[in-house]
Structure formats: structure tokens, C-alpha cells
Scaffold this motif. Structure first.
Motif, mmCIF file in Angstrom:
data_model
loop_
_atom_site.group_PDB
_atom_site.id
_atom_site.type_symbol
_atom_site.label_atom_id
_atom_site.label_comp_id
_atom_site.label_asym_id
_atom_site.label_seq_id
_atom_site.Cartn_x
_atom_site.Cartn_y
_atom_site.Cartn_z
ATOM 1 N N LEU A 32 35.753 42.971 42.268
ATOM 2 C CA LEU A 32 35.756 41.974 43.337
ATOM 3 C C LEU A 32 35.025 40.725 42.862
ATOM 4 O O LEU A 32 33.878 40.810 42.394
ATOM 5 C CB LEU A 32 35.078 42.528 44.603
ATOM 6 C CG LEU A 32 35.743 43.742 45.256
ATOM 7 C CD1 LEU A 32 35.263 45.048 44.615
ATOM 8 C CD2 LEU A 32 35.443 43.786 46.745
ATOM 9 N N VAL A 36 40.437 40.352 44.209
ATOM 10 C CA VAL A 36 40.206 41.768 43.934
ATOM 11 C C VAL A 36 41.229 42.246 42.913
ATOM 12 O O VAL A 36 42.438 42.117 43.126
ATOM 13 C CB VAL A 36 40.313 42.625 45.209
ATOM 14 C CG1 VAL A 36 40.006 44.095 44.880
ATOM 15 C CG2 VAL A 36 39.366 42.115 46.292
ATOM 16 N N SER A 81 40.466 47.712 48.085
ATOM 17 C CA SER A 81 39.786 46.427 48.310
ATOM 18 C C SER A 81 39.035 46.437 49.634
ATOM 19 O O SER A 81 37.881 45.987 49.712
ATOM 20 C CB SER A 81 40.800 45.282 48.284
ATOM 21 O OG SER A 81 41.832 45.501 49.230
ATOM 22 N N LEU A 126 35.469 40.255 52.882
ATOM 23 C CA LEU A 126 36.355 39.571 51.939
ATOM 24 C C LEU A 126 36.631 38.140 52.385
ATOM 25 O O LEU A 126 36.913 37.267 51.559
ATOM 26 C CB LEU A 126 37.671 40.328 51.810
ATOM 27 C CG LEU A 126 37.608 41.682 51.107
ATOM 28 C CD1 LEU A 126 38.935 42.412 51.254
ATOM 29 C CD2 LEU A 126 37.264 41.514 49.640
#
Length: 264
Positions: free
Chosen positions: A231, A166, A122, A133
Motif C-alpha cells: 500500500l 495498492v 486491499s 484508503l
């Protein structure tokens, strides 16, 4: 007296993304039990080790976990005191890698071990995409998940409520994942990005809407021989769009709390 075991995270793929500690231990290893997804040039970091492939691949012949546990214990017992046995695991050992089962087996056998973390898919995928993120005003929460089995409604709702989501090992269930999230209230136009073979020469990525993913738009795009991460979230929109959202959030915060003032 037995060898010491190290559970080492190989990272997302590229050999130079393993930690310095992990690389140093590989160089000293007598035995390396490695996942199927570990890149060949990563194994070159252990020139004197006996290499034992023990990884799992979806839809292919794989080692059963209890057999991997036994091989790990047997390898440690077969080495002299002071030698090193490495269990080399893709990504980070402590995330979707069944590390706990292997640690339990080592503990039951009285074998000393340590864990060396690695860069998980991720984080590596976000870095490769140049997308954070988390993003002020856009994404404050992140969920890392896998769909190896059908999730219950409460679990799906928790995932749908996450700002950034994710999925590991989600390629074969991608349409089902997307449909579940939409039915749980996620905007069908939410960006969904697939990153394959992150950090390797084979890396590629594609972005579609959650609805397109649910409709099977990527069914013919996936390379089933490659690992992938999925994602999902507003943080993966084009940067120009995100800049506008972040600026609006900053203005709202300033109006509510006043500007931030920092002493020199």
C-alpha cells in the motif's frame, strides 16, 4: 442436469471474514475446489465436501488455468441436480482471480453459476492498519494493481498519479515498482506499507519510504511463503500528520465555499 456452481470469495484469510452467504453455501457443498492460500479453518466450514486443491503459488507447482476450468466443469457434471459445487477463491473472485476464464468455461458447458463476493486484500489491509484508503483532503482516488508483467510508461504514470495505490502480488517486484513510481514523479518520501498474511495469526506489517523500498530495504524482511499487499500513499502517514493535513483542507474549503450548514 448438473450441480450449480458458486464462485465464492474466501476473503483475506480469517475464516470469520467470509460472508454469511459464502459460509452457508460451503456448509452445503458437495465439492470445493479451493485456492492454495485458503486457510485450513476456512475449509472446515465445508465438512461434507470433497476438497480439491487447485490454487496457484508463485514459484511452486501449480494447476494450469485450463485444467482448473476442466475440473470445475467435470465436478459440476458429476453431481446430481440440486447439489452445490464451490470454487473457493482467495479475496474477491472478481479481482485478479481469473474468474472470467472460469465463468466462460461454465457458460460454454451450459452450467448454471453465481458469484458470491468476498473481502479483498486491499480493504482488509487498510482495516488492519486502521488507515483509510480515501481521506478528505489527502486521498480521493484509489488504484488496485498488479505487476505480473512490466507496465508501459502510460500505465506507470496513471498509477503514480493515484492518491492511494495498492499492489497485489508485488513482493518480488517491490523495488522495481517503487523505482518506477519515483521516476514517474512520485515523492520518494511517500509511505509504503507492506502487509503480510492479513487477518491471520501470521499477520505482520512494516512501513518504509518509497525510496527505501526502491533501495531494497525490505529484501530480507519478506516471508515468501506468505501473501502480501503493498500500500502506497500519503493516507498511510501517522494519523497525527494526517489530521493536520485534513484540518488545513477543511479550512481552505470553508474559506472558499463557506461553512457547511445542515438543517435539523
Amino acid at each position: 442436469m448438473t450441480a450449480k456452481v458458486y464462485l465464492i470469495g474466501a476473503g483475506p484469510g480469517a475464516a470469520d471474514l467470509i460472508t454469511v452467504r459464502g459460509a452457508r453455501l460451503l456448509a452445503r457443498a458437495a465439492v470445493v475446489l479451493h485456492d492454495a492460500l485458503v486457510e485450513p479453518d476456512m475449509l472446515e466450514l465445508a465438512p461434507d465436501a470433497r476438497l480439491i486443491p487447485v490454487g496457484k503459488r508463485c514459484g511452486k507447482h501449480s494447476s494450469a488455468q485450463h485444467f482448473i476450468n476442466k475440473q470445475l466443469v467435470d465436478a459440476a457434471k458429476a453431481q446430481a441436480d440440486g447439489q452445490i459445487v464451490v470454487r473457493l477463491k482467495g479475496g474477491d473472485p472478481m479481482l485478479f482471480g481469473r474468474a472470467d476464464e472460469e465463468m466462460r468455461a461454465l457458460e460454454a458447458a451450459g452450467i448454471d453459476y453465481d458469484v458470491v463476493p468476498g473481502v479483498t486484500a486491499s480493504l482488509a489491509s487498510a482495516a488492519s492498519l486502521k488507515r483509510s484508503l480515501t481521506l478528505r483532503g489527502v486521498a480521493r482516488s484509489v488504484v488496485l494493481a498488479t505487476r505480473s508483467r512490466a507496465a508501459d510508461s502510460d500505465d506507470i504514470q496513471r498509477r503514480a498519479d493515484a492518491d492511494s495505490l495498492v499492489y497485489y502480488m508485488g513482493r518480488d517486484q517491490a523495488p522495481e515498482i517503487a523505482l518506477e513510481l519515483i521516476e514517474a514523479g512520485r515523492d520518494p518520501e511517500t509511505p509504503a506499507v507492506v502487509v503480510e498474511a492479513c487477518s491471520t495469526p501470521r499477520e505482520r506489517s512494516v512501513t518504509v519510504s518509497l525510496q527505501a523500498l526502491a533501495d531494497g530495504a525490505l529484501s530480507d524482511w519478506f516471508d515468501k511463503a506468505q501473501p502480501c499487499a503493498l500500500l502506497i500513499g500519503e493516507a498511510f502517514r501517522p494519523r497525527s500528520t494526517l489530521a493536520g493535513q485534513s484540518a488545513a483542507s477543511d479550512l481552505d474549503a470553508a474559506l472558499e465555499h463557506g461553512p457547511d450548514v445542515h438543517a435539523a
